[in-house]
Design a protein around this motif. Structure first.
Motif, PDB file in Angstrom:
ATOM      1  N   ILE A 181       0.838  -1.201   0.000  1.00 54.08           N
ATOM      2  CA  ILE A 181       0.000   0.000   0.000  1.00 54.08           C
ATOM      3  C   ILE A 181       0.876   1.254   0.000  1.00 54.08           C
ATOM      4  O   ILE A 181       0.616   2.224  -0.722  1.00 54.08           O
ATOM      5  CB  ILE A 181      -0.939   0.000   1.220  1.00 54.08           C
ATOM      6  CG1 ILE A 181      -1.927  -1.180   1.118  1.00 54.08           C
ATOM      7  CG2 ILE A 181      -1.711   1.318   1.323  1.00 54.08           C
ATOM      8  CD1 ILE A 181      -2.795  -1.370   2.342  1.00 54.08           C
ATOM      9  N   GLY A 182       1.939   1.232   0.803  1.00 54.69           N
ATOM     10  CA  GLY A 182       2.860   2.355   0.824  1.00 54.69           C
ATOM     11  C   GLY A 182       3.501   2.592  -0.531  1.00 54.69           C
ATOM     12  O   GLY A 182       3.701   3.730  -0.950  1.00 54.69           O
ATOM     13  N   LEU A 183       3.796   1.507  -1.248  1.00 52.20           N
ATOM     14  CA  LEU A 183       4.389   1.622  -2.581  1.00 52.20           C
ATOM     15  C   LEU A 183       3.411   2.283  -3.555  1.00 52.20           C
ATOM     16  O   LEU A 183       3.802   3.130  -4.362  1.00 52.20           O
ATOM     17  CB  LEU A 183       4.781   0.231  -3.084  1.00 52.20           C
ATOM     18  CG  LEU A 183       5.673   0.170  -4.327  1.00 52.20           C
ATOM     19  CD1 LEU A 183       6.999   0.856  -4.066  1.00 52.20           C
ATOM     20  CD2 LEU A 183       5.876  -1.283  -4.741  1.00 52.20           C
ATOM     21  N   ILE A 184       2.130   1.902  -3.473  1.00 48.52           N
ATOM     22  CA  ILE A 184       1.108   2.511  -4.336  1.00 48.52           C
ATOM     23  C   ILE A 184       1.009   4.011  -4.059  1.00 48.52           C
ATOM     24  O   ILE A 184       0.976   4.834  -4.987  1.00 48.52           O
ATOM     25  CB  ILE A 184      -0.265   1.854  -4.103  1.00 48.52           C
ATOM     26  CG1 ILE A 184      -0.244   0.382  -4.502  1.00 48.52           C
ATOM     27  CG2 ILE A 184      -1.362   2.609  -4.864  1.00 48.52           C
ATOM     28  CD1 ILE A 184      -0.157   0.119  -5.974  1.00 48.52           C
ATOM     29  N   LEU A 185       0.987   4.373  -2.779  1.00 49.88           N
ATOM     30  CA  LEU A 185       0.866   5.782  -2.422  1.00 49.88           C
ATOM     31  C   LEU A 185       2.131   6.560  -2.779  1.00 49.88           C
ATOM     32  O   LEU A 185       2.053   7.744  -3.127  1.00 49.88           O
ATOM     33  CB  LEU A 185       0.561   5.925  -0.927  1.00 49.88           C
ATOM     34  CG  LEU A 185      -0.772   5.309  -0.461  1.00 49.88           C
ATOM     35  CD1 LEU A 185      -0.979   5.559   1.022  1.00 49.88           C
ATOM     36  CD2 LEU A 185      -1.941   5.850  -1.256  1.00 49.88           C
ATOM     37  N   SER A 186       3.281   5.900  -2.722  1.00 51.89           N
ATOM     38  CA  SER A 186       4.510   6.559  -3.164  1.00 51.89           C
ATOM     39  C   SER A 186       4.462   6.853  -4.656  1.00 51.89           C
ATOM     40  O   SER A 186       4.977   7.878  -5.114  1.00 51.89           O
ATOM     41  CB  SER A 186       5.729   5.679  -2.845  1.00 51.89           C
ATOM     42  OG  SER A 186       5.935   5.591  -1.454  1.00 51.89           O
TER      43      SER A 186
END
Length: 420
Positions: free
Chosen positions: A261-266
């Motif tokens: 999820i953090g990767l998507i938001l990054s």
């Protein structure tokens, strides 16, 4: 104020301090964006409606204090308001990990912290927008907004990239300690800004209600400001519906963990950074007015890629649509923020900012509740479809207004007739 150099405003020490303070504060804010909902979703096992309610509490401050905040800020030194809000937000965020360690954290306590943090953020943002013309001068507004948007975009990349692994390591509640530290360091940097304003002199017979009314009249009678705010209101309503269910979709339907999820938001942050780097060039090429509606019209439809995605590689392909949304959003924000600041005399900047926030952000708490309710009834996927359609339709208020063809920032007079 003219500062010749490729660095431009960054050569000015005070702007550099504001730039650094923005970086730290926004880093903390980006961590909150991921960590706070995951406290509810993962740690407290909240349902879809409770997640929507938490989102509503995060932004309800715009409705509760939006209008009076502008009148109050116009009576105070903006820098002092920013410092006080930063330190207060840092203390509020500390309550979540402390409550978690004491085993007393509930969804209702989390909502209370989100609401208090949101109210303080209203005061900070109104003061921040109002302080920029004083700090850099009106001739440098586009450059100032563009550079500040660039650093916000960088933290949009770094924040989730830091928050994802940190949440996996220490848990979402404890991760909020990093957000609290970011807010506190932002306040310390703001203290070091040397350019001080004089305390505004209250006008004769000044009253809170009268000041609020004056700000409302100024904004609502200006067709350009009115169209920008209405378009923002529609966009933000459906954006929050979309975002409320996005984390639910990614965690429960796409099967992603906190790192994914953090990767998507990054990736969204990468789009925002590109938008900040291109904002000035795109605005100069297309025009300040046309870019406001074209940016949304081109990028918002791409958000339908996410509800079309299935667990696996297609989720990361769909993330390109979210990156495009962020790119268009930053280009639009830089153009319209500069428009709003250029159209407003100094003495009304706080009230303009607060009124714009009240109108355009007023639907955000509604969007959180409606998004949560929609997710409960129709599911997260269907809510993403609704959000994508609504964001695309938000271009019409500006498209049907004089802003549509205004290629340059306007030069206006104070309502008293005094040239700015």
């Amino acid at each position: 104020m003219s500062i010749p150099s490729r660095l431009g405003l960054l050569r000015d020490p005070d702007f550099g301090r504001l730039f650094a303070a923005t970086a730290l504060g926004q880093l903390g804010d980006r961590i909150i964006f991921l960590a706070l909902p995951l406290v509810a979703i993962v740690a407290l096992k909240a349902d879809e409606f409770q997640v929507g309610l938490l989102t509503a509490m995060t932004t309800a401050g715009s409705l509760l204090v939006g209008l009076p905040a502008g009148a109050w800020v116009d009576r105070m030194r903006k820098r002092s308001v920013m410092i006080g809000a930063d330190f207060s937000r840092a203390l509020v965020l500390l309550t979540v990990p402390l409550a978690w360690w004491a085993d007393v954290l509930t969804i209702w306590l989390l909502c209370a912290a989100a609401l208090t943090h949101g109210v303080l953020t209203v005061f900070f943002d109104v003061a921040y927008v109002s302080y920029l013309p004083h700090l850099v001068g009106r001739a440098n507004l586009v450059e100032g907004n563009s550079k500040l948007s660039a650093i916000r975009s960088v933290t949009s990349i770094g924040g989730p990239a830091v928050a994802g692994p940190l949440i996996g390591w220490v848990g979402a509640p404890v991760t909020l300690l990093a957000s609290s530290a970011g807010m506190a360091m932002s306040g310390l940097l703001a203290i070091r800004i040397r350019k001080r304003e004089q305390t505004p002199e209250p006008s004769e017979g000044s009253r809170l209600g009268r000041d609020i009314k004056e700000g409302l009249k100024f904004v609502l009678r200006n067709s350009a400001l009115r169209a920008i705010m209405l378009g923002d209101a529609v966009f933000n309503l459906f954006l929050i519906m979309y975002q409320t269910m996005l984390l639910v979709f990614l965690e429960r339907e796409a099967g992603l963990e906190s790192f994914g999820i953090g990767l998507i938001l990054s990736g969204m942050g990468c789009g925002a950074l590109l938008g900040a780097l291109l904002a000035t060039k795109v605005s100069n090429l297309i025009g300040q007015g046309p870019v406001i509606w074209l940016a949304s019209l081109v990028t918002c439809p791409l958000t339908v890629l996410m509800p079309l995605a299935r667990p696996g590689w297609s989720v990361y392909v769909a993330a390109l649509g979210l990156a495009a949304l962020s790119l268009g959003g930053v280009v639009r924000f830089v153009a319209q923020a500069s428009f709003q600041q250029a159209l407003t005399p100094d003495r009304l900047l706080g009230r303009m900012s607060a009124t714009a926030r009240f109108v355009s952000w007023g639907g955000i708490p509604v969007g959180g509740v409606v998004g949560g309710a929609s997710g409960s009834v129709f599911g997260a996927t269907a809510t993403l479809w609704i959000g994508a359609a609504g964001m695309t339709l938000s271009v019409f208020p500006v498209l049907l207004s004089p802003v549509r063809t205004m290629r340059e920032l306007p030069k206006v007079k104070d309502p008293t007739g005094v040239p700015l």
